[in-house]
Design a protein around this motif. Sequence first.
Motif, PDB file in Angstrom:
ATOM      1  N   ALA A  34     -67.991 -22.633   1.074  1.00 29.27           N
ATOM      2  CA  ALA A  34     -69.882 -22.285   1.082  1.00 29.27           C
ATOM      3  C   ALA A  34     -70.365 -22.097  -0.316  1.00 29.27           C
ATOM      4  O   ALA A  34     -70.223 -21.896  -1.238  1.00 29.27           O
ATOM      5  CB  ALA A  34     -70.241 -21.825   2.288  1.00 29.27           C
ATOM      6  N   SER A  81     -73.552 -20.537  -2.749  1.00 34.01           N
ATOM      7  CA  SER A  81     -73.817 -18.790  -3.451  1.00 34.01           C
ATOM      8  C   SER A  81     -74.989 -18.860  -2.651  1.00 34.01           C
ATOM      9  O   SER A  81     -76.579 -19.950  -2.232  1.00 34.01           O
ATOM     10  CB  SER A  81     -74.303 -18.841  -4.773  1.00 34.01           C
ATOM     11  N   GLN A 127     -79.110 -22.493   6.777  1.00 32.10           N
ATOM     12  CA  GLN A 127     -78.312 -21.154   7.152  1.00 32.10           C
ATOM     13  C   GLN A 127     -77.331 -21.246   6.812  1.00 32.10           C
ATOM     14  O   GLN A 127     -76.189 -21.041   6.688  1.00 32.10           O
ATOM     15  CB  GLN A 127     -78.379 -20.221   8.500  1.00 32.10           C
ATOM     16  N   ASN A 128     -77.018 -22.634   7.066  1.00 32.11           N
ATOM     17  CA  ASN A 128     -75.598 -22.905   7.270  1.00 32.11           C
ATOM     18  C   ASN A 128     -74.443 -23.617   6.171  1.00 32.11           C
ATOM     19  O   ASN A 128     -73.416 -22.606   5.112  1.00 32.11           O
ATOM     20  CB  ASN A 128     -75.653 -24.829   7.613  1.00 32.11           C
ATOM     21  N   THR A 145     -74.629 -21.724   3.053  1.00 32.84           N
ATOM     22  CA  THR A 145     -73.533 -20.139   2.543  1.00 32.84           C
ATOM     23  C   THR A 145     -72.702 -19.655   3.559  1.00 32.84           C
ATOM     24  O   THR A 145     -71.836 -19.146   3.709  1.00 32.84           O
ATOM     25  CB  THR A 145     -74.579 -19.255   3.073  1.00 32.84           C
ATOM     26  N   LYS A 146     -72.817 -20.433   4.612  1.00 36.06           N
ATOM     27  CA  LYS A 146     -71.239 -20.595   5.737  1.00 36.06           C
ATOM     28  C   LYS A 146     -70.156 -21.102   6.640  1.00 36.06           C
ATOM     29  O   LYS A 146     -69.205 -20.567   6.742  1.00 36.06           O
ATOM     30  CB  LYS A 146     -72.160 -19.339   7.234  1.00 36.06           C
ATOM     31  N   VAL A 147     -70.701 -21.873   6.502  1.00 30.66           N
ATOM     32  CA  VAL A 147     -70.166 -23.358   6.826  1.00 30.66           C
ATOM     33  C   VAL A 147     -69.162 -23.728   5.925  1.00 30.66           C
ATOM     34  O   VAL A 147     -69.719 -23.992   5.066  1.00 30.66           O
ATOM     35  CB  VAL A 147     -70.751 -24.407   7.403  1.00 30.66           C
ATOM     36  N   GLU A 148     -68.099 -23.644   6.290  1.00 32.16           N
ATOM     37  CA  GLU A 148     -66.587 -23.982   5.556  1.00 32.16           C
ATOM     38  C   GLU A 148     -66.225 -24.934   5.923  1.00 32.16           C
ATOM     39  O   GLU A 148     -65.544 -25.410   7.612  1.00 32.16           O
ATOM     40  CB  GLU A 148     -65.755 -22.971   5.401  1.00 32.16           C
ATOM     41  N   ASN A 170     -67.318 -22.112  11.426  1.00 25.94           N
ATOM     42  CA  ASN A 170     -68.340 -21.129  11.448  1.00 25.94           C
ATOM     43  C   ASN A 170     -69.909 -22.071  12.043  1.00 25.94           C
ATOM     44  O   ASN A 170     -70.652 -22.318  10.736  1.00 25.94           O
ATOM     45  CB  ASN A 170     -68.793 -20.424   9.705  1.00 25.94           C
ATOM     46  N   TYR A 171     -69.852 -23.438  12.478  1.00 28.74           N
ATOM     47  CA  TYR A 171     -70.361 -24.508  12.436  1.00 28.74           C
ATOM     48  C   TYR A 171     -71.324 -24.216  14.226  1.00 28.74           C
ATOM     49  O   TYR A 171     -69.980 -24.417  14.738  1.00 28.74           O
ATOM     50  CB  TYR A 171     -70.303 -25.520  12.387  1.00 28.74           C
TER      51      TYR A 171
END
Length: 453
Positions: A25, A27, A134-135, A137-140, A150-151
């Motif tokens: 994701a 930064s 929000q996605n 920095t977290k979804v991969e 993480n979705y």
Amino acid sequence: MKLNKKLIASGVLAASLFAGNAFAAVSAEEAAKLGNSLTPMGAEKAGNGNEIPAWDGGLTTIPAGYKGDGIYVNPFKDEQPLFVIDQSNVDQYADKLSPGQVAMINKYSDYKMPVYKTHRTSTYPQEIMNETMQNATKVELVAGGNGLQNYQNATPFPIPQNGLEAIWNHITRYRGGSVSRNVGQVTPTADGSYSVVKFQDELTWRAFLTDYDPNEDANVLFYFKQAITAPSRLAGNVLLVHETINQVQEPRRAWVYNAGQRRVRRAPQVAYDGPGTAADGMRTSDNFDMYNGAPDRYNWELLGKKEMYIPYNSYKRTDRDLTYDQIVKAGHINQDYTRYELHRVWHVRATLKPDARHIYAQRDFYIDEDSWQASVIDHYDGRGELWRVAEAHNMFFYDQQVPWYALETLNDLLSGRYLALGLTNEEPEPYSFGVERSSRDYTPAALRRAGTR
């Protein structure tokens, strides 16, 4: 027109070069651009100082006269084209067209593209935009890029780092949570003769089920059901799809109900280049919605962003005063009822992996930056020849804050035929958002109940 073999090779090389860090994701510093220099969805807020205006939040005022019935009033009905692109001037504008669009103009003497003032109407509900930010920095991507981790909802990669992330943005884009539509599909012969296949489609994201349980069927992205309502020889056949998020963990589940046999069967062919439903061979399964399904058979390259004339704000094409006979013509749809605008698009190239099979060896995607919708796709065959040209006639469903398609067209340059899907001019209740559906409505057992003749 042949595809560039050197570009294919460079795409494979590029894929291998970023393979080590393709799944990370962005930064927090990079994500901070969202809502500032970038829109919450990742588009450039600024205009280009000329034809493309700055994004000011999209179309948030419902036009006068709209009755909330899924029959959309044209907010730009009094506008006239700024100019028209045709065979007399196509070379002047070729740098802002796809090779497929140029080929269509050169093939048909009556083919034209009316260009109008650009309106950046697209936006999404605030909760969808918040989730998208929000996605970032977290979804991969999962290993191989064939799924997400993480979705939950919304657009997973508003600041894409590679072609796979950009195509997942198209696949997962928000289309209203739960919606039903009645649409027509035509596949005219070369002389323009046609019959209409009518569908009743339902699309429900898992989180919008009335009995939603976050621990049940957690790998499902959405449920899709498509019943044929006409002609009578096909009526009653139903398709059911459970689209998965992590397609490495579990591929798409699909079933069909055959009304003649009164049987429900698994349908593994509803994927990749399996035949599209009642399409007379004019589209593949993954041509639906411009592109859908697992991306694992292609190498994906993000070639950057460009300005391009694409179908946009296509309300004129849905006018209830138009008949299908006025829209459907030999060779292509009636371009008098189309509208093109200059927008920024992401250019993504998909090239078939050496060990994979598909009728399309290369696909060039042009994805609208404001909505993440694939708007034009050029398809090349195994010989490297430009074969089919797809256009999505984008339209903003302003009462729902949902960008979607008024019509999808797929033109075959070799046969002179085409497919048009999404016709609503003569259909009752074309769009109904907010329909209530439970998980029981999307089981194989429910197919037989839906498939009545």
